[in-house]
Design a protein around this motif. Structure first.
Motif, PDB file in Angstrom:
ATOM      1  N   CYS A  12      -9.565   2.530   6.183  1.00 48.37           N
ATOM      2  CA  CYS A  12      -9.115   1.750   5.122  1.00 48.37           C
ATOM      3  C   CYS A  12     -10.788   0.560   4.409  1.00 48.37           C
ATOM      4  CB  CYS A  12      -8.524   1.904   4.001  1.00 48.37           C
ATOM      5  SG  CYS A  12      -8.074   0.888   1.856  1.00 48.37           S
ATOM      6  N   HIS A  13     -10.365  -0.723   5.340  1.00 51.12           N
ATOM      7  CA  HIS A  13     -11.368  -1.572   4.804  1.00 51.12           C
ATOM      8  C   HIS A  13     -11.273  -2.346   6.508  1.00 51.12           C
ATOM      9  CE1 HIS A  13      -7.097  -2.908   3.166  1.00 51.12           C
ATOM     10  NE2 HIS A  13      -7.732  -3.843   4.024  1.00 51.12           N
TER      11      HIS A  13
ATOM     12  N   ARG B  15      -2.519  -1.442  11.553  1.00 46.43           N
ATOM     13  CA  ARG B  15      -4.399  -2.256  11.961  1.00 46.43           C
ATOM     14  C   ARG B  15      -4.540  -2.324  12.894  1.00 46.43           C
ATOM     15  NH1 ARG B  15      -1.916  -6.761  10.902  1.00 46.43           N
ATOM     16  NH2 ARG B  15      -2.625  -8.194  12.717  1.00 46.43           N
TER      17      ARG B  15
ATOM     18  N   TYR C  63      -8.863  -7.596   0.387  1.00 44.05           N
ATOM     19  CA  TYR C  63     -10.392  -6.875   0.893  1.00 44.05           C
ATOM     20  C   TYR C  63     -10.167  -5.752   1.070  1.00 44.05           C
ATOM     21  CZ  TYR C  63     -10.616 -11.404   2.785  1.00 44.05           C
ATOM     22  OH  TYR C  63     -10.330 -12.970   3.513  1.00 44.05           O
ATOM     23  N   GLY C  64      -9.260  -4.863   0.433  1.00 44.27           N
ATOM     24  CA  GLY C  64      -9.115  -3.228  -0.166  1.00 44.27           C
ATOM     25  C   GLY C  64      -8.763  -3.251  -1.152  1.00 44.27           C
TER      26      GLY C  64
ATOM     27  N   LEU D 160      -6.637   0.463  -2.037  1.00 42.53           N
ATOM     28  CA  LEU D 160      -5.767  -0.474  -0.580  1.00 42.53           C
ATOM     29  C   LEU D 160      -4.096   0.494  -1.316  1.00 42.53           C
ATOM     30  CD1 LEU D 160      -4.539  -0.534   2.038  1.00 42.53           C
ATOM     31  CD2 LEU D 160      -3.646  -2.809   1.698  1.00 42.53           C
TER      32      LEU D 160
END
Length: 243
Positions: A150-151, A200, A226-227, A230
């Protein structure tokens, strides 16, 4: 959708239980595992209790290393053991003692050879060498949802500390990993005992490649800042779990 305390939650009231901020499990391991067992009998739980149970003890690092995956060397003990054994095993200038069940960088000790004199590694602890690149390259966290990347975010320590957590003075920065980095991280995701809805992968870039610090699959902080997609990914993954 409702946010509830796992201690007072009646899992039968819900169609899906998504574990998020159960950070007190490190102090109440038996009760938390008992709750997961009860919950898993009446409702879907994400991540799956089998993954959570496996991930609770950092001894999972031994299993991943045994599969040939690049993990920071770790020394686990079954009885009090002189910390000097860690220096002999790793050939390192400094070692970190960590709780076998823990999180957030708490309960750790950083030792030089001189400081290790007379110190024992207890069965509830394990030792790792201090990887020097954590001080310069930091730690890269890659977020996976339903097994897909994802990120990512890079975390750097601050104030001379080796811990990268914001609560310990660390900082967070956007990070765009390359295909090889994503592939390397995905190998850890694929090694989970059962698939995770979200997890993660925390790795340290080193001259010999990425080394795993932690594979977080209990209540991973997913760095949503940051996603951008998400939320959508999580909603779709939950929908597939309920289908």
């Amino acid at each position: 959708m409702a946010e509830v305390d796992w201690r007072v939650c009646d899992p039968a009231r819900f169609d899906l239980l998504l574990i998020r901020t159960t950070w007190d499990y490190v102090d109440h391991e038996a009760e938390f595992l008992a709750f997961l067992d009860r919950a898993g009998r009446v409702a879907p739980v994400a991540n799956d209790p089998a993954v959570v149970t496996w991930n609770l003890s950092k001894r999972y690092l031994q299993e991943l290393a045994g599969k040939g995956l690049p993990v920071i060397p770790s020394l686990f003990v079954d009885e009090p053991t002189p910390a000097s054994a860690a220096f002999e095993a790793f050939g390192a200038g400094e070692v970190i003692l960590k709780p076998v069940v823990g999180g957030g960088g708490f309960g750790q000790s950083r030792l030089t050879r001189a400081q290790a004199e007379g110190v024992l590694i207890q069965p509830g602890q394990f030792a790792q060498p201090l990887v020097p690149e954590i001080m310069t390259a930091g730690e890269v966290s890659m977020i996976f949802v339903d097994g897909e990347f994802c990120h990512a975010v890079r975390k750097l320590p601050g104030g001379g500390d080796y811990r990268i957590h914001v609560i310990h003075g660390g900082g967070e920065h956007p990070y765009d990993p390359g295909p090889a980095e994503i592939e390397a991280a995905h190998a850890f995701v694929a090694a989970l005992p059962v698939p995770a809805l979200a997890c993660r992968v925390d790795v340290i870039p080193t001259p010999v490649g990425l080394l795993l610090m932690e594979l977080e699959a209990i209540e991973p902080h997913l760095f949503p800042t940051y996603g951008a997609d998400l939320g959508g990914r999580m909603a779709q993954a939950c929908g597939r779990l309920l289908a």
